[in-house]
Design a protein around this motif. Structure first.
Motif, PDB file in Angstrom:
ATOM      1  N   GLU A 222     -34.855 -32.805  46.618  1.00  0.00           N
ATOM      2  CA  GLU A 222     -35.339 -32.540  45.547  1.00  0.00           C
ATOM      3  C   GLU A 222     -34.294 -32.744  44.176  1.00  0.00           C
ATOM      4  N   LEU A 223     -32.902 -32.390  44.636  1.00  0.00           N
ATOM      5  CA  LEU A 223     -31.840 -32.369  43.352  1.00  0.00           C
ATOM      6  C   LEU A 223     -31.116 -33.845  43.798  1.00  0.00           C
ATOM      7  N   GLN A 224     -31.814 -34.886  44.392  1.00  0.00           N
ATOM      8  CA  GLN A 224     -31.264 -36.218  44.687  1.00  0.00           C
ATOM      9  C   GLN A 224     -29.950 -36.232  45.603  1.00  0.00           C
ATOM     10  N   MET A 225     -29.797 -35.180  45.969  1.00  0.00           N
ATOM     11  CA  MET A 225     -28.328 -35.062  47.126  1.00  0.00           C
ATOM     12  C   MET A 225     -28.903 -35.695  48.299  1.00  0.00           C
ATOM     13  N   ILE A 226     -29.206 -36.983  48.322  1.00  0.00           N
ATOM     14  CA  ILE A 226     -29.759 -37.535  49.506  1.00  0.00           C
ATOM     15  C   ILE A 226     -28.936 -37.614  50.877  1.00  0.00           C
ATOM     16  N   LYS A 227     -27.690 -37.785  50.658  1.00  0.00           N
ATOM     17  CA  LYS A 227     -26.658 -37.863  51.823  1.00  0.00           C
ATOM     18  C   LYS A 227     -26.580 -36.567  52.433  1.00  0.00           C
ATOM     19  N   GLU A 228     -26.558 -35.263  51.648  1.00  0.00           N
ATOM     20  CA  GLU A 228     -26.504 -34.071  52.289  1.00  0.00           C
ATOM     21  C   GLU A 228     -27.895 -33.490  53.030  1.00  0.00           C
ATOM     22  N   ALA A 229     -29.091 -34.184  52.233  1.00  0.00           N
ATOM     23  CA  ALA A 229     -30.250 -33.837  52.847  1.00  0.00           C
ATOM     24  C   ALA A 229     -30.674 -34.665  54.258  1.00  0.00           C
ATOM     25  N   LEU A 230     -30.131 -35.634  54.261  1.00  0.00           N
ATOM     26  CA  LEU A 230     -29.960 -36.699  55.394  1.00  0.00           C
ATOM     27  C   LEU A 230     -29.307 -35.947  56.544  1.00  0.00           C
ATOM     28  N   GLN A 231     -28.075 -35.423  56.372  1.00  0.00           N
ATOM     29  CA  GLN A 231     -27.134 -34.658  57.027  1.00  0.00           C
ATOM     30  C   GLN A 231     -27.970 -33.188  57.786  1.00  0.00           C
ATOM     31  N   LYS A 232     -28.770 -32.721  56.864  1.00  0.00           N
ATOM     32  CA  LYS A 232     -29.430 -31.296  57.412  1.00  0.00           C
ATOM     33  C   LYS A 232     -30.529 -31.836  58.172  1.00  0.00           C
TER      34      LYS A 232
END
Length: 573
Positions: A222-232
């Protein structure tokens, strides 16, 4: 357990917890939380009979309310909310109290939606509201102060506060709800809608439970922190949720958000293979097909969804995208309106309808649609960007600047927002700010390959010829190195300028090379020939060693060395 482990023992506990929470949510009519937990449970191995969790404890109060609760739940399931609430008056168990309050809340929401549906357009926020909210808040507040609310009732109290725009109090209550009942996904999801930035997310005191990883991954998306989201999400897959359609869909949405269209399309196709009757997220899938102009695939998807359920919001959005791709904008807008009649809080439909009104040159309707989208979700960068575009058409650059800034704050590394910002600054004669934006857009990876060109033209207007030449050189090398068609619209512009630039600087070999390349383009051919004639007239007998302009043409030498070095880093914001 903060981090999920891959040992099956841990997954057995998680499966037991999911089975328990599914049962609790079912009894309370929380269908979306039931669906989420069920999809997750389905992705894990089935438990043997002796491992199944025991039923929830049954109190004396539950026994007293059993018949009234059974009757009321049957009415609740039939959406007869007032009737359900009537038969739950006086019940004393926690379960009955929640259903009593929830029925009253949903009754108010249903009445509000019925009023909203018939006149989508002129209704402004606040004209129609759920009349039950204030009463519910007073009652829940008393119980909350007395410490008598369980996890589910706290969740409902948070929803009521959010609906009344008491957002700070709502956040506190939702955090309390996640501590009281960590496995209820509904409370986490409501919290997602209220967290506005990463600082706020870090400040929350969240329970140390495996479900927190799902919340953080969702929040990063949601916060457009896509790299971190994909890692999670990758760590959750490794932990044992590899079969989860929920995780696959979330990863697909994340790739969609960073415009990695190939990856997103591959994941959506995989999702449809695993769950062919799924409608959820298919509107996002249709956006990708639309961007790629994949008419047959979009047509197939639209027909397929109509067969499954033609009165779903997502189906209407897919059909709207199909008509939009065929340039039938009136029909497309009609289907987005139909989606909004089904769900007035459908973010995607408001934004897409705004786009259609833009295509039809109906700016006032577009503005209204984008504003509705922002009311639904202030983090929707597309709506802010759309508003910027509409005010650009209306030639109102100060408004443009405001909305493009908002879009840029939400998508700091999206070159389109930066280019739009640069154009707005340029129109307001703030050239230094415009230069910063264009250079930053190039630095973050210019998807439309326009930033350097605009920067070069701006330098040209300001008579900063060395800087303009440097930008044109990098631009041309960029175009050639990425393997795009040489008939790129603006390559001839760059060649024309560089030809004249080298000629003025008495670098006749380079000027000649540019002039020759100009002859490859219809719009620059005559100028190229004229420049060649000029060069042949003034050329000295003392020849300088020729330097090449393009990497693909010769040995990686470029005239950058012949031009005085330029410090473009000074334009970085």
């Amino acid at each position: 357990m903060a981090a999920l482990c891959s040992e099956f023992g841990d997954l057995v506990q998680i499966k037991k917890q999911l089975i328990s929470v599914i049962s609790l949510c079912k009894e309370r009519g929380l269908v979306h939380s039931v669906k989420w937990a069920s999809e997750l449970a389905f992705a894990l191995e089935p438990l043997p009979k002796n491992e199944l969790p025991p039923p929830a404890p049954f109190t004396e109060e539950d026994a007293q309310d059993l018949d009234a609760l059974g009757l009321a739940k049957s009415y609740f399931d039939l959406k007869e909310y007032d009737r359900a609430a009537y038969f739950l008056r006086g019940c004393r168990s926690q379960k009955a109290y929640f259903l009593f309050m929830y029925s009253r809340y949903l009754s108010g929401e249903k009445k509000k939606d019925d009023e909203t549906v018939d006149s989508l357009g002129p209704l402004e926020k606040g004209q129609v509201r759920n009349e039950a909210l204030r009463e519910l808040r007073v009652e829940l507040s008393k119980k909350h102060s007395a410490g008598e609310l369980d996890g589910f009732a706290l969740y409902l109290y948070g929803v009521v506060l959010r609906k009344l725009d008491l957002l700070k109090e709502a956040v506190d209550v939702f955090v309390e709800a996640t501590h009281a009942l960590p496995l209820h996904w509904g409370a986490w999801l409501e919290l997602c809608n209220l967290v506005t930035n990463i600082e706020m997310l870090k400040s929350l005191s969240l329970p140390d439970c495996w479900i927190r990883d799902f919340f953080l991954a969702h929040m990063y998306t949601e916060l457009q922190m896509i790299k971190e989201a994909l890692q999670k999400y990758q760590s959750l897959i490794k932990a044992g949720f590899s079969k989860s359609t929920y995780i696959i869909s979330q990863i697909a949405v994340a790739y969609h958000n960073i415009r990695d269209i190939d990856q997103a399309l591959a994941l959506f196709n995989e999702l449809r293979e695993q769950d062919p009757f799924r409608i959820e997220n298919m509107d996002t899938f249709s956006n990708l097909l639309y961007v790629r102009s994949m008419k047959p695939e979009l047509s197939y998807l639209a027909h397929n969804l109509v067969e499954i359920d033609k009165y779903r919001v997502e189906t209407c959005c897919v059909i709207g995208n199909y008509y939009s791709l065929r340039s039938q904008h009136e029909k497309a807008a009609l289907y987005f309106q139909r989606a909004l009649k089904l769900n007035p809080r459908c973010l995607g439909a408001w934004t897409l309808m705004g786009h259609e009104y833009m295509e039809m040159k109906n700016t006032s309707a577009a503005i209204q649609a984008y504003r509705h989208a922002i009311e639904v979700n202030k983090r929707d960068y597309r709506a802010w960007y759309g508003l910027g575009q509409t005010y650009e058409i209306l030639k109102m650059p100060f408004y443009c600047l405001y909305y493009y800034r908002k879009a840029h704050q939400l998508r700091p590394n999206d070159s389109r927002m930066l280019v739009a910002l640069g154009e707005s600054y340029e129109k307001l004669s703030q050239q230094i700010e415009a230069k910063k934006c264009y250079w930053r857009a190039y630095s973050v990876g210019d998807v439309e390959r326009m930033a350097l060109l605009k920067l070069a033209k701006l330098h040209e207007q300001l008579n900063e010829s060395d800087d303009a030449a440097q930008c044109y050189i990098i631009y041309i090398q960029d175009i050639f190195s990425c393997g795009e068609q040489l008939e790129h619209a603006e390559v001839s512009t760059a060649l024309r300028y560089l030809g004249q630039f080298y000629f003025k600087n008495k670098l006749y070999d380079e000027a000649s090379l540019c002039a020759q390349r100009c002859c490859d383009y219809n719009d620059a051919r005559e100028e190229g020939k004229a420049l060649l004639r000029q060069i042949s007239q003034v050329r000295d007998h003392t020849e300088t060693s020729p330097a090449e302009l393009f990497a693909p043409l010769s040995n990686n030498n470029t005239p950058v060395r012949r031009v005085s070095p330029l410090n473009l880093s000074s334009f970085t914001p």
